[in-house]
Design an enzyme around this catalytic site. Structure first.
Site, PDB file in Angstrom:
ATOM      1  N   ASN A  32     -21.102 -71.293  -1.361  1.00 18.28           N
ATOM      2  CA  ASN A  32     -22.541 -71.560  -1.409  1.00 18.28           C
ATOM      3  C   ASN A  32     -23.145 -71.462  -0.018  1.00 18.28           C
ATOM      4  OD1 ASN A  32     -21.102 -74.058  -0.903  1.00 18.28           O
ATOM      5  ND2 ASN A  32     -22.958 -75.203  -1.371  1.00 18.28           N
TER       6      ASN A  32
ATOM      7  N   CYS B 185     -25.815 -69.835  -4.747  1.00 20.83           N
ATOM      8  CA  CYS B 185     -24.576 -70.455  -5.220  1.00 20.83           C
ATOM      9  C   CYS B 185     -23.364 -69.582  -4.892  1.00 20.83           C
ATOM     10  CB  CYS B 185     -24.637 -70.658  -6.734  1.00 20.83           C
ATOM     11  SG  CYS B 185     -25.969 -71.728  -7.299  1.00 20.83           S
TER      12      CYS B 185
ATOM     13  N   GLU C  74     -20.880 -68.667  -6.764  1.00 19.13           N
ATOM     14  CA  GLU C  74     -20.557 -67.674  -7.784  1.00 19.13           C
ATOM     15  C   GLU C  74     -21.341 -66.389  -7.565  1.00 19.13           C
ATOM     16  OE1 GLU C  74     -21.223 -70.927  -8.143  1.00 19.13           O
ATOM     17  OE2 GLU C  74     -20.746 -71.617 -10.169  1.00 19.13           O
TER      18      GLU C  74
ATOM     19  N   CYS D  20     -26.258 -68.730 -12.424  1.00 17.68           N
ATOM     20  CA  CYS D  20     -24.946 -68.102 -12.195  1.00 17.68           C
ATOM     21  C   CYS D  20     -24.346 -67.609 -13.505  1.00 17.68           C
ATOM     22  CB  CYS D  20     -23.997 -69.077 -11.505  1.00 17.68           C
ATOM     23  SG  CYS D  20     -24.410 -69.351  -9.770  1.00 17.68           S
TER      24      CYS D  20
END
Length: 162
Positions: free
Chosen positions: A62, A73, A75, A115
């Protein structure tokens, strides 16, 4: 009116050592990714490791910003890195973990809706489900096959691509 019910299938592991070796490696890599987290505002570090079908592992963490909506984020950092550096690569699985010095994380953290939507787009592009491990260090690990289990009403509109 019809009342309907949704059910998902997932696996729960109580201990890191119960995972297959390849999943242990991916979880350890997600833990490694915590080291590049830029989270001076929340102090909540998130790390992601994504295994491509060719065996490469891509890390993401992140990245916060003082203007909160401008951060990203872990991901999506990893997924967009794959899109930029390895266009056309297929994702096999990913592991996500978190750490904070403010409190003990006792349950696996899960991905936010944004995400999940990006993950769903990658699945749609590759026409293959992604396996996701939500890894709580020193705790439970959840393993889910396919983003639709996590986001059953995913926004996919095939007519937009034509």
């Amino acid at each position: 009116m019809n009342k309907l019910n949704l059910t998902i299938n997932y696996e729960s592991y109580k201990d890191f050592n119960d995972l297959e070796e390849r999943d242990q490696i991916l979880c350890a890599k997600s833990e490694e990714a915590l080291g590049s987290s830029y989270s001076p505002y929340s102090g909540f570090k998130v790390g992601t490791a994504i295994r491509l079908t060719d065996g490469r592992i891509v890390l993401g963490s992140n990245q916060e910003n003082v203007a909160y909506p401008s951060g990203l984020c872990a991901e999506r950092v990893a997924l967009f890195a794959i899109g930029a550096a390895y266009p056309g690569a297929e994702i096999e699985s990913m592991a996500i973990t978190a750490y904070t010095g403010h409190f003990k994380i006792e349950k696996p953290i899960t991905s936010c809706g944004a995400c999940l939507q990006v993950m769903a787009e990658f699945e749609q592009r590759q026409k293959k489900e992604i396996e996701v491990l939500f890894y709580c260090m020193n705790g439970e690990i959840l393993k889910v096959k396919g983003i639709r289990s996590l986001l059953p009403f995913v926004f996919i509109e095939d007519r937009l691509s034509g």
